[in-house]
Design a protein around this motif. Structure first.
Motif, PDB file in Angstrom:
ATOM      1  N   UNK A  55     -31.532  -3.541  37.038  1.00 25.85           N
ATOM      2  CA  UNK A  55     -31.791  -2.779  35.816  1.00 25.85           C
ATOM      3  C   UNK A  55     -33.243  -2.888  35.353  1.00 25.85           C
ATOM      4  N   UNK A  56     -33.910  -3.997  35.648  1.00 22.65           N
ATOM      5  CA  UNK A  56     -35.318  -4.132  35.263  1.00 22.65           C
ATOM      6  C   UNK A  56     -36.172  -3.089  35.973  1.00 22.65           C
ATOM      7  N   UNK A  57     -35.896  -2.878  37.255  1.00 20.90           N
ATOM      8  CA  UNK A  57     -36.654  -1.890  38.024  1.00 20.90           C
ATOM      9  C   UNK A  57     -36.307  -0.469  37.583  1.00 20.90           C
ATOM     10  N   UNK A  58     -35.048  -0.240  37.211  1.00 20.85           N
ATOM     11  CA  UNK A  58     -34.667   1.083  36.705  1.00 20.85           C
ATOM     12  C   UNK A  58     -35.440   1.385  35.426  1.00 20.85           C
ATOM     13  N   UNK A  59     -35.491   0.417  34.518  1.00 23.49           N
ATOM     14  CA  UNK A  59     -36.218   0.607  33.266  1.00 23.49           C
ATOM     15  C   UNK A  59     -37.703   0.846  33.525  1.00 23.49           C
ATOM     16  N   UNK A  60     -38.272   0.119  34.484  1.00 20.78           N
ATOM     17  CA  UNK A  60     -39.683   0.311  34.808  1.00 20.78           C
ATOM     18  C   UNK A  60     -39.934   1.730  35.305  1.00 20.78           C
ATOM     19  N   UNK A  61     -39.138   2.182  36.267  1.00 20.37           N
ATOM     20  CA  UNK A  61     -39.368   3.503  36.844  1.00 20.37           C
ATOM     21  C   UNK A  61     -39.128   4.610  35.827  1.00 20.37           C
ATOM     22  N   UNK A  62     -38.155   4.439  34.959  1.00 20.87           N
ATOM     23  CA  UNK A  62     -37.928   5.441  33.915  1.00 20.87           C
ATOM     24  C   UNK A  62     -39.106   5.455  32.939  1.00 20.87           C
ATOM     25  N   UNK A  63     -39.682   4.279  32.663  1.00 26.10           N
ATOM     26  CA  UNK A  63     -40.814   4.215  31.731  1.00 26.10           C
ATOM     27  C   UNK A  63     -42.067   4.878  32.287  1.00 26.10           C
ATOM     28  N   UNK A  64     -42.217   4.908  33.613  1.00 27.76           N
ATOM     29  CA  UNK A  64     -43.395   5.564  34.194  1.00 27.76           C
ATOM     30  C   UNK A  64     -43.129   7.025  34.545  1.00 27.76           C
ATOM     31  N   UNK A  65     -41.950   7.543  34.207  1.00 27.67           N
ATOM     32  CA  UNK A  65     -41.710   8.969  34.338  1.00 27.67           C
ATOM     33  C   UNK A  65     -40.706   9.402  35.380  1.00 27.67           C
ATOM     34  N   UNK A  66     -40.023   8.477  36.022  1.00 25.89           N
ATOM     35  CA  UNK A  66     -39.007   8.864  37.008  1.00 25.89           C
ATOM     36  C   UNK A  66     -37.761   9.356  36.282  1.00 25.89           C
ATOM     37  N   UNK A  67     -37.104  10.337  36.879  1.00 24.41           N
ATOM     38  CA  UNK A  67     -35.856  10.829  36.303  1.00 24.41           C
ATOM     39  C   UNK A  67     -34.707  10.409  37.207  1.00 24.41           C
ATOM     40  N   UNK A  68     -33.543  10.206  36.614  1.00 23.78           N
ATOM     41  CA  UNK A  68     -32.367   9.786  37.374  1.00 23.78           C
ATOM     42  C   UNK A  68     -31.506  10.989  37.699  1.00 23.78           C
ATOM     43  N   UNK A  69     -30.842  10.933  38.837  1.00 24.31           N
ATOM     44  CA  UNK A  69     -29.863  11.966  39.153  1.00 24.31           C
ATOM     45  C   UNK A  69     -28.638  11.740  38.263  1.00 24.31           C
ATOM     46  N   UNK A  70     -27.764  12.728  38.203  1.00 19.18           N
ATOM     47  CA  UNK A  70     -26.596  12.631  37.334  1.00 19.18           C
ATOM     48  C   UNK A  70     -25.703  11.456  37.731  1.00 19.18           C
ATOM     49  N   UNK A  71     -25.447  11.305  39.022  1.00 21.20           N
ATOM     50  CA  UNK A  71     -24.573  10.225  39.496  1.00 21.20           C
ATOM     51  C   UNK A  71     -25.179   8.855  39.221  1.00 21.20           C
ATOM     52  N   UNK A  72     -26.461   8.711  39.459  1.00 20.84           N
ATOM     53  CA  UNK A  72     -27.114   7.420  39.224  1.00 20.84           C
ATOM     54  C   UNK A  72     -27.123   7.107  37.733  1.00 20.84           C
ATOM     55  N   UNK A  73     -27.356   8.110  36.905  1.00 27.90           N
ATOM     56  CA  UNK A  73     -27.341   7.883  35.456  1.00 27.90           C
ATOM     57  C   UNK A  73     -25.971   7.400  34.999  1.00 27.90           C
ATOM     58  N   UNK A  74     -24.912   7.965  35.564  1.00 35.94           N
ATOM     59  CA  UNK A  74     -23.554   7.531  35.231  1.00 35.94           C
ATOM     60  C   UNK A  74     -23.322   6.092  35.674  1.00 35.94           C
TER      61      UNK A  74
END
Length: 121
Positions: A55-74
């Motif tokens: 989750x730390x890496x997910x938060x980092x990538x989202x903070x720099x502008x990455x978007x999640x796919x629908x399945x990954x977001x779920x």
């Protein structure tokens, strides 16, 4: 560069296994990933052990502008809230309703009385 967090399918036919990866959106599904941040195994029976995500890496990538796919977001939402079951318990079964029918004797008695009255006149 448009970066997405999405699933990369590995595994064999009828036994899917996915890696949750950070990828360029223009790369095909099994293409080279920038970083692998977790996995998702659909064949595990215990739902809480199907997903492992950093989750730390997910938060980092989202903070720099990455978007999640629908399945990954779920999946990330389920990991964060620790809710893996989706279906609620079904409603209790009720007894079927019985339709009341008029008694056959009353119906026959009404018809005979109606047919006798016009004959008397």
């Amino acid at each position: 560069m448009a970066v997405r967090i999405r699933m990369k399918k590995i595994g064999r036919k009828h036994r899917p296994f996915y890696r949750i990866c950070v990828m360029d959106s223009r790369v095909h599904r099994e293409g080279k990933a920038i970083e692998e941040i977790g996995w998702y195994d659909t064949s595990v029976t215990d739902k809480s052990k199907r997903v492992k995500v950093n989750l730390e890496r997910v938060e980092y990538w989202v903070s720099v502008g990455a978007s999640m796919s629908d399945r990954v977001a779920t999946l990330v939402k389920k990991v964060k809230t620790n809710r893996y079951t989706t279906a609620a318990a079904p409603a209790p079964m009720l007894a079927p309703k019985v339709k009341e029918k008029p008694a056959p004797a009353e119906v026959a008695g009404d018809d005979s009385a109606a047919s006798e009255t016009p004959a008397a006149e």
